[in-house]
Design an enzyme around this catalytic site. Structure first.
Site, PDB file in Angstrom:
ATOM      1  N   LYS A   1      33.812  61.094  40.028  1.00 49.85           N
ATOM      2  CA  LYS A   1      33.015  60.312  39.079  1.00 49.85           C
ATOM      3  C   LYS A   1      32.945  58.841  39.496  1.00 49.85           C
ATOM      4  CE  LYS A   1      32.568  64.163  37.388  1.00 49.85           C
ATOM      5  NZ  LYS A   1      31.379  64.921  37.784  1.00 49.85           N
TER       6      LYS A   1
ATOM      7  N   GLU B   1      35.850  52.707  31.339  1.00 48.72           N
ATOM      8  CA  GLU B   1      34.526  52.216  30.964  1.00 48.72           C
ATOM      9  C   GLU B   1      34.601  51.632  29.569  1.00 48.72           C
ATOM     10  OE1 GLU B   1      31.632  55.370  31.076  1.00 48.72           O
ATOM     11  OE2 GLU B   1      31.650  55.491  33.259  1.00 48.72           O
TER      12      GLU B   1
ATOM     13  N   HIS C   1      32.369  68.976  23.848  1.00 52.22           N
ATOM     14  CA  HIS C   1      31.794  68.870  25.186  1.00 52.22           C
ATOM     15  C   HIS C   1      31.075  70.137  25.638  1.00 52.22           C
ATOM     16  CE1 HIS C   1      33.600  64.990  25.313  1.00 52.22           C
ATOM     17  NE2 HIS C   1      34.778  65.503  25.052  1.00 52.22           N
TER      18      HIS C   1
ATOM     19  N   ARG D   1      23.686  71.230  40.271  1.00 51.38           N
ATOM     20  CA  ARG D   1      23.414  72.666  40.137  1.00 51.38           C
ATOM     21  C   ARG D   1      22.221  72.856  39.200  1.00 51.38           C
ATOM     22  NH1 ARG D   1      27.441  71.383  36.273  1.00 51.38           N
ATOM     23  NH2 ARG D   1      26.467  71.512  34.215  1.00 51.38           N
TER      24      ARG D   1
END
Ligand code: MV4
Length: 498
Positions: free
Chosen positions: A116, A199, A234, A293
């Site tokens: 990430k 973040e 999620h 993907r």
């Protein structure tokens, strides 16, 4: 053209991919674990090869066995679907090493986007906006420094992240140290990599993603956005195209589309991919990550653009040029998708696999069903219990919503529990109708007073049914309870009869 393609997946996506391959005149090879011998993707394929016992680590994640299967059947290419090995750079590389075409991006692109922080660096280099944060792994001290500079709340994230694992919201300095340690140890357990970056936290964001498509000659287009703000732990629950927010502010599509293409280009990307953005309450968008993907929710993009993403993936893998440019991509109407799961919305969404004893599918105008179930099939406990994706298209969001409610009413699945009724409640919800969507929507939906427990009379009906079933089994000479029920079923029943 390929003559034969192996699908390294199972369930609805294996079926979805095979449908297009068949239309293209390509012979299909299925792989299956022992738990999937009777599954639809095996029935539907021209050829099929067993690849091991039920646990995915011993079957669908076994690169060696899948490559052996491809060799044995003479497949020339492999479609990875989503999940399993689809974002495994080593698998993409192993396919190419074995002389097989991996229907997806390069191993290098997968690797770059898998980290990430590396993905953030790519986005920054491309000039795509990212949330204020670090693009390197940090220490606890560096996290303290970041928070001092940018103020709380902040969000600690796993470098190897995804799916919210190893993610911690921190609201004050006093919580930082323990949150940092918890995030790192969760990341270590989930990804065998404890690295953390940080973040600034965006409150009540929307999750809007852009579908991109690039060929191996440097051409790239975007196919617009999908609104995926409705998630639970999620897991996406409902997806739409267009995003109702973008529909109100059409300039966002161009801006986000171009930002997505810049990031994808910077990663040397080709084939289908998705760039995820967070959008804050002031409609500023920030790069989050890139999925390398075909996504679960690709059908809503297909319905609105009229394109077949799997066909395009195959053509790109063959080395063809994109058959159209950005100006030729158009969007018409509105599409909504619901992920139909074998799970119990009244029992904390506990998976509820088992035998399907009744099945009536929704049909009619504007309805698309990507499924993998049939009457009499036993939903295996070993895998994600996604039964089908129900998608609808109509001219407007309001008509698509009504159409979805109509289709959900037609959908009748017996023998197991599903979230079909839950979707009807969501689609009838005033906030949903008003398109006030954000990532906290589902939690707030329950707080607004939707029942999270089965109505009491349902418990009595279940107890009656169970005793009738037991006595019928005894008189038929079978042990009470019939054949050994699945672990999930058992736990579901115990909970219900408590
Ligand atoms: C965020 C965020 C708020 N601020 N980053 C969740 C999973 C991971 N891929 C990124 N996620 C988030 N990152 C900042 N700086 C909120 C989330 C988030 C979220 C994002 C998309 C969809 C659903 C979500 C649910 C909770 C949190």
């Amino acid at each position: 053209m390929f003559r034969k393609v192996l699908i390294a997946n199972r369930g609805e996506i294996a079926v979805r991919v095979m449908r297009t391959l068949r239309e293209m005149g390509i012979t299909t090879v299925a792989v299956y674990s022992d738990a999937d011998r009777t599954s639809l993707h095996v029935r539907m394929a021209d050829e099929a090869e067993p690849i091991g016992p039920p646990p995915s680590a011993e079957s669908y994640l076994r690169i060696d066995r899948i490559l052996d299967a491809a060799r044995r059947h003479g497949a020339e290419a492999i479609h990875p679907g989503y999940g399993f090995l689809s974002e495994n750079a080593d698998f993409a590389a192993a396919c190419e090493d074995a002389g097989l075409v991996f229907i997806g991006p390069s191993a290098a692109s997968i690797r770059a986007m898998g980290s990430k922080t590396a993905a953030r660096q790519v986005a920054v280099a491309a000039g795509t906006p990212v949330v204020p944060g670090t693009s390197e792994a940090i220490t606890l001290d560096e996290a303290r420094k970041f928070a001092a500079e940018h103020e709380y709340p902040i969000l600690l994230k796993a470098v190897a992240g995804g799916g919210g694992k190893g993610m911690r919201r921190v609201d004050r300095a006093a919580d930082l140290e323990s949150s940092f340690r918890n995030a790192a140890s969760e990341a270590e357990r989930a990804f065998r990599n404890p690295e953390i970056y940080v973040e600034k936290l965006i409150e009540r964001p929307r999750h809007i993603e852009i579908q991109v498509l690039g060929d191996r000659h440097g051409n790239m287009v975007h196919l617009g956005e999908r609104e995926c703000s409705l998630q639970r732990r999620h897991q996406k629950v409902v997806e739409e195209c267009p995003s109702p927010l973008v529909a109100l502010h059409p300039e966002m599509r161009k801006a986000m589309g171009e930002a997505a293409i810049r990031a994808a280009r910077a990663a040397g990307y080709y084939n289908a991919g998705t760039v995820e953005f967070l959008v804050d309450e002031k409609r500023r968008f920030y790069f989050l990550e890139m999925n390398t993907r075909l996504q679960v929710e690709h059908p809503v993009t297909e319905l609105v653009t009229g394109l077949d993403l799997v066909r395009l993936q195959v053509e790109i893998a063959l080395g063809s040029r994109l058959p159209f440019g950005q100006e030729q991509v158009g969007w018409r109407g509105s599409a909504i998708e619901c992920r139909i799961y074998a799970e119990d919305p009244y029992n904390n969404f506990l998976p509820y696999p088992g035998k399907l004893t009744r099945l009536t599918r929704p049909l009619g105008p504007g309805v698309r069903l990507d499924g993998c179930v049939y009457d009499g099939w036993v939903v295996p406990v070993e895998y994600d219990p996604l039964l089908a994706k129900l998608a609808v298209w109509a001219e407007t969001r309001d008509e698509a919503t009504r159409r979805m409610i109509r289709a959900l009413r037609e959908y009748d699945v017996g023998g197991i529990r599903t979230n079909i009724g839950f979707f009807r409640q969501i689609l009838e919800d005033e906030e949903f109708r008003a398109a006030r969507l954000h990532t906290g929507f589902i939690d707030e939906f329950f707080v607004r007073g939707h029942p999270t427990a089965a109505p009491p009379e349902l418990r009595e009906v279940a107890a009656l049914a169970a005793s009738l079933y037991a006595s019928a089994s005894v008189s038929a000479g079978k042990p009470a309870g019939g054949s050994a029920p699945s672990r999930w079923l058992q736990s579901g029943r115990e909970d219900l009869l408590r």
